[in-house]
Design a protein around this motif. Structure first.
Motif, PDB file in Angstrom:
ATOM      1  N   ASN A   2       0.921  -1.277  -0.013  1.00 30.81           N
ATOM      2  CA  ASN A   2      -0.244   0.054   0.038  1.00 30.81           C
ATOM      3  C   ASN A   2       0.863   1.137  -0.147  1.00 30.81           C
ATOM      4  O   ASN A   2       2.106   1.225   0.353  1.00 30.81           O
ATOM      5  CB  ASN A   2      -0.765   0.090   1.211  1.00 30.81           C
ATOM      6  CG  ASN A   2      -2.165  -0.970   0.964  1.00 30.81           C
ATOM      7  OD1 ASN A   2      -2.859  -0.658   0.239  1.00 30.81           O
ATOM      8  ND2 ASN A   2      -2.109  -1.972   1.769  1.00 30.81           N
ATOM      9  N   SER A   3       0.210   2.623  -0.266  1.00 31.41           N
ATOM     10  CA  SER A   3       1.026   3.637  -0.309  1.00 31.41           C
ATOM     11  C   SER A   3       1.415   3.915   0.929  1.00 31.41           C
ATOM     12  O   SER A   3       0.859   3.840   2.109  1.00 31.41           O
ATOM     13  CB  SER A   3       0.032   4.630  -0.698  1.00 31.41           C
ATOM     14  OG  SER A   3       0.576   5.935  -0.635  1.00 31.41           O
ATOM     15  N   SER A   4       2.663   4.242   1.172  1.00 33.18           N
ATOM     16  CA  SER A   4       3.387   4.466   2.188  1.00 33.18           C
ATOM     17  C   SER A   4       3.507   5.717   3.034  1.00 33.18           C
ATOM     18  O   SER A   4       3.150   6.009   4.137  1.00 33.18           O
ATOM     19  CB  SER A   4       5.004   4.176   1.905  1.00 33.18           C
ATOM     20  OG  SER A   4       5.658   5.003   1.275  1.00 33.18           O
ATOM     21  N   LYS A   5       3.486   6.816   2.265  1.00 38.41           N
ATOM     22  CA  LYS A   5       3.726   8.086   2.895  1.00 38.41           C
ATOM     23  C   LYS A   5       2.446   8.938   3.507  1.00 38.41           C
ATOM     24  O   LYS A   5       1.305   8.552   2.766  1.00 38.41           O
ATOM     25  CB  LYS A   5       4.294   9.102   1.808  1.00 38.41           C
ATOM     26  CG  LYS A   5       5.151  10.245   2.367  1.00 38.41           C
ATOM     27  CD  LYS A   5       6.480   9.665   3.098  1.00 38.41           C
ATOM     28  CE  LYS A   5       7.247  11.083   3.393  1.00 38.41           C
ATOM     29  NZ  LYS A   5       7.058  11.182   4.772  1.00 38.41           N
TER      30      LYS A   5
ATOM     31  N   ASN B 273      10.751   3.885   7.909  1.00 35.41           N
ATOM     32  CA  ASN B 273       9.432   3.363   7.842  1.00 35.41           C
ATOM     33  C   ASN B 273       9.310   1.870   8.772  1.00 35.41           C
ATOM     34  O   ASN B 273      10.337   1.531   9.170  1.00 35.41           O
ATOM     35  CB  ASN B 273       9.453   2.759   6.363  1.00 35.41           C
ATOM     36  CG  ASN B 273       9.458   3.718   5.448  1.00 35.41           C
ATOM     37  OD1 ASN B 273      10.438   3.980   4.887  1.00 35.41           O
ATOM     38  ND2 ASN B 273       8.469   4.593   5.200  1.00 35.41           N
ATOM     39  N   ASP B 301      -1.927  -7.131   1.969  1.00 32.06           N
ATOM     40  CA  ASP B 301      -1.096  -6.203   1.537  1.00 32.06           C
ATOM     41  C   ASP B 301      -0.632  -5.180   2.595  1.00 32.06           C
ATOM     42  O   ASP B 301      -1.501  -4.238   2.960  1.00 32.06           O
ATOM     43  CB  ASP B 301      -1.471  -5.516   0.435  1.00 32.06           C
ATOM     44  CG  ASP B 301      -0.571  -4.827  -0.595  1.00 32.06           C
ATOM     45  OD1 ASP B 301       0.828  -5.014  -0.377  1.00 32.06           O
ATOM     46  OD2 ASP B 301      -0.643  -4.031  -1.710  1.00 32.06           O
ATOM     47  N   PRO B 302       0.497  -5.294   3.307  1.00 37.94           N
ATOM     48  CA  PRO B 302       0.943  -4.566   4.192  1.00 37.94           C
ATOM     49  C   PRO B 302       1.043  -2.999   3.887  1.00 37.94           C
ATOM     50  O   PRO B 302       1.405  -2.714   2.878  1.00 37.94           O
ATOM     51  CB  PRO B 302       2.219  -4.968   4.963  1.00 37.94           C
ATOM     52  CG  PRO B 302       2.642  -5.866   3.894  1.00 37.94           C
ATOM     53  CD  PRO B 302       1.664  -6.336   3.027  1.00 37.94           C
ATOM     54  N   HIS B 303       0.600  -2.114   4.918  1.00 37.26           N
ATOM     55  CA  HIS B 303       1.016  -0.591   4.776  1.00 37.26           C
ATOM     56  C   HIS B 303       2.418  -0.362   5.035  1.00 37.26           C
ATOM     57  O   HIS B 303       2.799  -0.773   6.172  1.00 37.26           O
ATOM     58  CB  HIS B 303       0.107   0.264   5.562  1.00 37.26           C
ATOM     59  CG  HIS B 303      -1.315   0.144   5.159  1.00 37.26           C
ATOM     60  ND1 HIS B 303      -1.944   1.051   4.480  1.00 37.26           N
ATOM     61  CD2 HIS B 303      -2.538  -0.681   5.657  1.00 37.26           C
ATOM     62  CE1 HIS B 303      -3.387   0.812   4.318  1.00 37.26           C
ATOM     63  NE2 HIS B 303      -3.382  -0.245   5.022  1.00 37.26           N
ATOM     64  N   ASN B 304       2.985   0.362   4.068  1.00 39.28           N
ATOM     65  CA  ASN B 304       4.295   0.700   4.453  1.00 39.28           C
ATOM     66  C   ASN B 304       4.052   2.381   5.036  1.00 39.28           C
ATOM     67  O   ASN B 304       3.689   3.244   4.705  1.00 39.28           O
ATOM     68  CB  ASN B 304       5.337   1.134   3.253  1.00 39.28           C
ATOM     69  CG  ASN B 304       6.587   1.210   3.515  1.00 39.28           C
ATOM     70  OD1 ASN B 304       6.860   1.727   4.745  1.00 39.28           O
ATOM     71  ND2 ASN B 304       7.455   1.443   2.581  1.00 39.28           N
ATOM     72  N   LEU B 305       4.542   2.531   6.490  1.00 38.75           N
ATOM     73  CA  LEU B 305       4.342   3.480   7.475  1.00 38.75           C
ATOM     74  C   LEU B 305       5.409   4.303   7.670  1.00 38.75           C
ATOM     75  O   LEU B 305       6.614   3.893   7.650  1.00 38.75           O
ATOM     76  CB  LEU B 305       3.417   3.003   8.593  1.00 38.75           C
ATOM     77  CG  LEU B 305       2.313   2.165   8.119  1.00 38.75           C
ATOM     78  CD1 LEU B 305       1.871   1.414   9.401  1.00 38.75           C
ATOM     79  CD2 LEU B 305       1.144   2.939   7.784  1.00 38.75           C
ATOM     80  N   ASP B 306       5.474   5.363   8.271  1.00 34.73           N
ATOM     81  CA  ASP B 306       6.419   6.334   8.134  1.00 34.73           C
ATOM     82  C   ASP B 306       6.777   6.883   9.696  1.00 34.73           C
ATOM     83  O   ASP B 306       5.913   7.219  10.522  1.00 34.73           O
ATOM     84  CB  ASP B 306       5.779   7.765   7.598  1.00 34.73           C
ATOM     85  CG  ASP B 306       6.740   8.808   7.453  1.00 34.73           C
ATOM     86  OD1 ASP B 306       8.049   8.690   7.229  1.00 34.73           O
ATOM     87  OD2 ASP B 306       6.585   9.969   7.673  1.00 34.73           O
TER      88      ASP B 306
END
Lengths: 81, 331
Positions: A2-5, B273, B301-306
């Motif tokens: 998924n979208s990260s930012k 991340n 589908d994992p989220h890429n987090l910040d």
């Protein structure tokens, strides 16, 4: 993936007039603080489970929806009949 | 549909006959629904739980130091209608913001406490209830899987204040034992708001005595980064495994903060991340609202987090300014 930012947040400068517009005139805050403190410490006489609740009850059955329909449960050592 | 109408339509969670609430939630519930409590009493019961059981270390610290504003909503409040609920939230919200400006408080919790919410299944009705509650709080149209932000300020000098964006997140008793266990909360449902940047700035003047004397106060955003990473590393290994997790560090993440003294669970981990099965910034994640206990099969589908908003001050990362350092506001 998924979208990260995180979304990009635009920096917004807020003039002091907007700060006061949102939060009110600071000269009144002390009096309003005291009034707020009184309001959150006001005791309610209404409960959802009048006697000490256990979540076992919550797990097995739902409470009545209407507060008006609730009856206070009393514990008595007397047995019927 | 009103909050009261939605509340009346909540359905009982049949899985609770076998999926028992955790002991800590049982203990809080046994206290919360008694007669003769004030909102302050109810929040003190919650605050004790947050200080020891909330996975978020920022929340724990704020609770220990009594730096959380709150709004308690009971079944009686809901019965009185949306106008009453909105007014009660807005009065508490304004008080929180005033206290935050003066450095007295940092986070904010809206806790809706009813037995029906505690025992409800997290279905479409609960989702609609959460959306409606958030609408009454933010005075905006609300959709799931979206980041909604409030704003909180702290007085910087006589002439200026700093302002931070504040994330809002949904929690519920229904999460207890489910795949999103880290977002469980006693009493029904809750919205929790906190700003790491505000806490770092405001906590410089907080006395660290009493219950909070051993708390890991974040004096800098670097220390806040450590706490944020520790929070993710403490994710519960729930029925579907952990819901959020740290990544092994790639070379050259460019983070300026040394991690030599960090705990082993976060040392050497990626500082830009992390990943999760839900988006930790989404105010109301829709995947929570499913009948099953385990993570829905559709969530693959994992989220890429910040984390980088806490330390990356490059021009293409404005979140560092608005979420971390803060913006200066003229006064």
């Amino acid at each position: 993936m998924n979208s990260s930012k995180r979304p990009k947040y635009e920096a917004v400068k807020v003039p002091v007039s907007d700060v006061i517009k949102e939060l009110g005139d600071p000269s009144t805050w002390d009096a309003e603080d005291a009034e707020y403190e009184r309001s959150i410490r006001q005791k309610s006489q209404i409960s959802e489970i009048p006697m000490a609740a256990t979540t076992r009850e919550l797990e097995s059955k739902r409470a009545p929806r209407s507060l008006a329909a609730k009856k206070t449960r009393t514990i008595s050592s007397k047995k019927k009949g | 549909m009103s909050l009261s109408s939605l509340h009346a339509r909540l359905a009982s969670d049949r899985l609770r006959t076998k999926l028992r609430f955790s002991d800590d939630l049982n203990e809080v519930h046994a206290k919360l629904f008694a007669a003769g409590l004030s909102d302050h009493d109810r929040f003190e019961i919650l605050r004790s739980w947050i200080a020891t059981n909330q996975p978020c270390l920022f929340g724990r610290l704020a609770a220990k130091l009594d730096r959380l504003g709150f709004c308690i909503l009971t079944a009686e409040d809901i019965e009185r209608g949306d106008r009453h609920v909105r007014e009660k939230i807005q009065v508490a919200r304004r008080q929180w913001k005033r206290d935050a400006l003066r450095g007295k408080k940092s986070g904010f919790v809206i806790s809706v406490q009813t037995i029906d919410l505690v025992s409800a299944v997290p279905d479409k009705t609960m989702l609609d209830f959460a959306i409606h509650l958030t609408k009454l709080y933010l005075n905006a149209e609300i959709e799931p899987d979206t980041v909604y932000l409030d704003q909180v300020m702290h007085r910087h000098t006589e002439d200026e204040a700093l302002a931070w964006r504040v994330g809002a997140n949904f929690f519920a008793s229904a999460g207890d034992g489910r795949w999103w266990h880290d977002h469980r909360f006693p009493g029904g449902i809750a919205l929790s708001m906190n700003s790491v940047g505000h806490m770092v700035h405001a906590s410089a003047n907080w006395p660290m005595d009493g219950a909070g004397k051993n708390a890991p106060k974040p004096k800098t955003l670097g220390e806040a980064l450590r706490l944020a990473m520790q929070t993710i590393s403490l994710a519960k290994d729930a029925c579907s495994g952990v819901a959020t997790w740290l990544l092994e560090r790639k070379e050259g993440d460019a983070c300026p903060h040394a991690d030599d003294t960090w705990p082993s669970g976060i040392k050497g981990k990626e500082r830009r991340n992390y990943e999760g099965w839900y988006h930790t910034d989404h105010t109301i994640p829709s995947p929570y609202f499913a009948l099953d206990i385990e993570r829905p099969a559709a969530v693959t589908d994992p989220h890429n987090l910040d984390f980088s908003y806490l330390w990356d001050d490059s021009d293409d990362n404005p979140d560092h300014q608005t979420m971390g350092l803060g913006e200066r506001l003229p006064r």
